[in-house]
Design a protein around this motif. Structure first.
Motif, PDB file in Angstrom:
ATOM      1  N   ASN A 121      50.688 -11.163 -23.447  1.00 51.29           N
ATOM      2  CA  ASN A 121      50.234  -9.763 -23.361  1.00 51.29           C
ATOM      3  C   ASN A 121      51.237  -8.804 -23.991  1.00 51.29           C
ATOM      4  O   ASN A 121      51.577  -7.762 -23.432  1.00 51.29           O
ATOM      5  CB  ASN A 121      49.968  -9.369 -21.901  1.00 51.29           C
ATOM      6  CG  ASN A 121      48.816 -10.154 -21.296  1.00 51.29           C
ATOM      7  OD1 ASN A 121      47.864 -10.510 -21.989  1.00 51.29           O
ATOM      8  ND2 ASN A 121      48.910 -10.455 -20.011  1.00 51.29           N
ATOM      9  N   ASN A 122      51.730  -9.204 -25.158  1.00 51.65           N
ATOM     10  CA  ASN A 122      52.658  -8.385 -25.955  1.00 51.65           C
ATOM     11  C   ASN A 122      54.013  -8.159 -25.298  1.00 51.65           C
ATOM     12  O   ASN A 122      54.764  -7.271 -25.705  1.00 51.65           O
ATOM     13  CB  ASN A 122      52.023  -7.034 -26.304  1.00 51.65           C
ATOM     14  CG  ASN A 122      50.816  -7.190 -27.205  1.00 51.65           C
ATOM     15  OD1 ASN A 122      50.837  -7.983 -28.141  1.00 51.65           O
ATOM     16  ND2 ASN A 122      49.756  -6.456 -26.911  1.00 51.65           N
ATOM     17  N   LYS A 123      54.338  -8.964 -24.298  1.00 50.98           N
ATOM     18  CA  LYS A 123      55.658  -8.881 -23.668  1.00 50.98           C
ATOM     19  C   LYS A 123      56.379 -10.219 -23.837  1.00 50.98           C
ATOM     20  O   LYS A 123      55.769 -11.277 -23.676  1.00 50.98           O
ATOM     21  CB  LYS A 123      55.530  -8.543 -22.180  1.00 50.98           C
ATOM     22  CG  LYS A 123      55.057  -7.120 -21.900  1.00 50.98           C
ATOM     23  CD  LYS A 123      55.030  -6.846 -20.402  1.00 50.98           C
ATOM     24  CE  LYS A 123      54.602  -5.417 -20.101  1.00 50.98           C
ATOM     25  NZ  LYS A 123      54.588  -5.144 -18.643  1.00 50.98           N
ATOM     26  N   ALA A 124      57.675 -10.158 -24.140  1.00 50.37           N
ATOM     27  CA  ALA A 124      58.466 -11.377 -24.314  1.00 50.37           C
ATOM     28  C   ALA A 124      59.178 -11.716 -23.013  1.00 50.37           C
ATOM     29  O   ALA A 124      59.687 -10.831 -22.322  1.00 50.37           O
ATOM     30  CB  ALA A 124      59.490 -11.186 -25.427  1.00 50.37           C
ATOM     31  N   TYR A 125      59.212 -13.004 -22.689  1.00 53.95           N
ATOM     32  CA  TYR A 125      59.816 -13.432 -21.423  1.00 53.95           C
ATOM     33  C   TYR A 125      60.999 -14.386 -21.611  1.00 53.95           C
ATOM     34  O   TYR A 125      61.478 -14.964 -20.641  1.00 53.95           O
ATOM     35  CB  TYR A 125      58.752 -14.075 -20.532  1.00 53.95           C
ATOM     36  CG  TYR A 125      57.773 -13.052 -19.988  1.00 53.95           C
ATOM     37  CD1 TYR A 125      58.011 -12.404 -18.787  1.00 53.95           C
ATOM     38  CD2 TYR A 125      56.644 -12.690 -20.718  1.00 53.95           C
ATOM     39  CE1 TYR A 125      57.129 -11.443 -18.297  1.00 53.95           C
ATOM     40  CE2 TYR A 125      55.752 -11.717 -20.241  1.00 53.95           C
ATOM     41  CZ  TYR A 125      56.017 -11.109 -19.028  1.00 53.95           C
ATOM     42  OH  TYR A 125      55.150 -10.135 -18.564  1.00 53.95           O
ATOM     43  N   ALA A 126      61.459 -14.508 -22.844  1.00 55.29           N
ATOM     44  CA  ALA A 126      62.669 -15.306 -23.108  1.00 55.29           C
ATOM     45  C   ALA A 126      63.171 -14.982 -24.508  1.00 55.29           C
ATOM     46  O   ALA A 126      62.398 -14.562 -25.376  1.00 55.29           O
ATOM     47  CB  ALA A 126      62.377 -16.796 -22.979  1.00 55.29           C
TER      48      ALA A 126
END
Length: 398
Positions: A121-126
């Motif tokens: 959802n257009n967010k980076a988590y790493a």
């Protein structure tokens, strides 16, 4: 009075010293025997930001599970840890990881294929740490040049059998190692929805390509791979030992064994996986390991700064040289030292012909059901491969 003044000054000095050493501390989990790859970045960062970076070594495969357990029990968590790309959605769902806003601007420094698996959802988590894909390791004292086809490796296996030895071996009873055979014939794990999410109702592990690939894997394993290499606990160690001792001419394995093979003294080289009878090259899973930030970290901004700092080309090169794992940093991959490194080049070339490992939690069921399917197909030469795979897909869906 004078004594009291002196005493007060001493106490004040002690207090000030105590304040001076009370630096902000962040804890970063690194892989086993890999902390040295981050040490220089950590030392330089500490000086620049007046903080303490504590590096702790943990098996990267088990880190997410351990963080989950600590979080559930309300225990102290690391500020950052290694997250493997197929666990991203699960980590988000269970509120284990924080999104990393700095990646909005930093993502252009990494190859897109390493950023995509960590983006939801257009967010980076790493922040991408290293890329990995299966390759061929071959003994240069036995094979002068890499063999380009599976038929060629089969011919080598037949010739080596006459000497009581083996050609190409690998833990092909495991989907991670054998999936490339299936995908090269047109099999897939999950279909893709129009919005890019996985359609877990659309499973391509029992289509015609899956049947062809599984039959090839089963026949080759049954005829040319020793049963000891299929042991669930010790199989991978057996494969490594056979390659190091020259019993096996080549193995299908990943970059995590590079250091072990280098230390063993075996004269090896690395090549891409071979082509199958349809002319398609074996296309294994493409995996990415990234540094994730624990959602409960109290030092998120500082941790972000450190992870970006450690991803600079200079430190990325140190990480590669010390860990033998390839950071997906564009500037690093364009470095002449990397381009001239045949191991790094082979890894990069194979990664370009690999398939993203699905990050859906349903993969847990896929691993388990397909392990049983391969076991059945390998044990029984006359097995109905289509029926075996139909059963596996039914189990996954249920």
């Amino acid at each position: 009075m004078k004594k009291l003044t002196v005493l007060s000054a001493v106490l004040l000095g002690i207090a000030l010293c105590g304040t001076a050493v009370a630096k902000t501390s962040i804890t970063v989990w690194e892989d086993l025997n890999k902390a040295s790859s981050l040490e220089q970045a950590a030392k330089d960062f500490e000086k620049e930001y007046d903080c303490k970076v504590v590096l702790v070594e943990k098996d990267s495969i088990k880190q997410f599970k351990e963080v989950q357990k600590l979080s559930k029990n309300g225990m102290s968590l690391p500020d950052a840890f290694i997250l493997i790309s197929d666990k991203v959605n699960e980590a988000i769902k269970k509120k284990i990881v924080a999104d990393i806003s700095v990646m909005n601007t930093e993502k252009t420094k990494f190859i897109p294929a390493s950023v995509k698996p960590f983006t939801v959802n257009n967010k980076a988590y790493a922040i991408p740490r290293s890329i990995e894909s299966l390759v061929i390791f071959y003994n240069k004292d036995i094979i002068k040049d890499p063999i380009d086809t599976m038929a060629g490796y089969e011919a080598l296996a037949k010739e080596r059998q006459k000497q009581g030895k083996y050609g190409l071996i690998g833990k092909l009873d495991n989907l991670y190692y054998s999936y490339g055979f299936l995908s090269a014939y047109g099999s897939y794990i999950f279909g893709i929805n129009s919005d890019g999410t996985y359609n877990t109702d659309d499973i391509g592990l029992n289509n015609d390509g899956a049947v062809k690939g599984t039959k090839l894997v089963a026949d080759y394993t049954r005829n040319y791979i020793p049963k000891t290499a299929l042991d669930k606990k010790k199989g991978l160690d057996v494969i490594d030992d056979m390659f190091i001792n020259g019993q096996a001419a080549a193995v299908i394995n990943g970059p995590w064994v590079l250091d072990k093979y280098k230390r063993s003294g075996v004269n090896f080289a690395v090549g891409t996986l071979p082509k199958l009878s349809n002319g398609m090259r074996i296309a294994p899973f493409f995996g990415v390991k990234g540094y994730a930030i624990a959602k409960k970290s109290k030092n998120k901004d500082l941790v972000e700064k450190f992870l970006v700092y450690a991803s600079q080309p200079r430190y990325a090169m140190i990480r590669y040289q010390k860990s033998a794992e390839l950071p997906p940093v564009k500037e690093l991959l364009a470095n002449p030292l990397i381009i001239q490194d045949e191991v790094a080049t082979a890894m990069a070339n194979q990664a370009a012909n690999a398939i993203d490992m699905p990050s859906d939690p349903k993969m847990k069921d896929v691993w388990e059901s397909m392990e049983d399917a391969f076991e059945d197909a390998i044990k029984n030469e006359k097995a109905d491969i289509k029926a075996i795979l139909d059963k596996a897909v039914k189990e996954i869906k249920e």
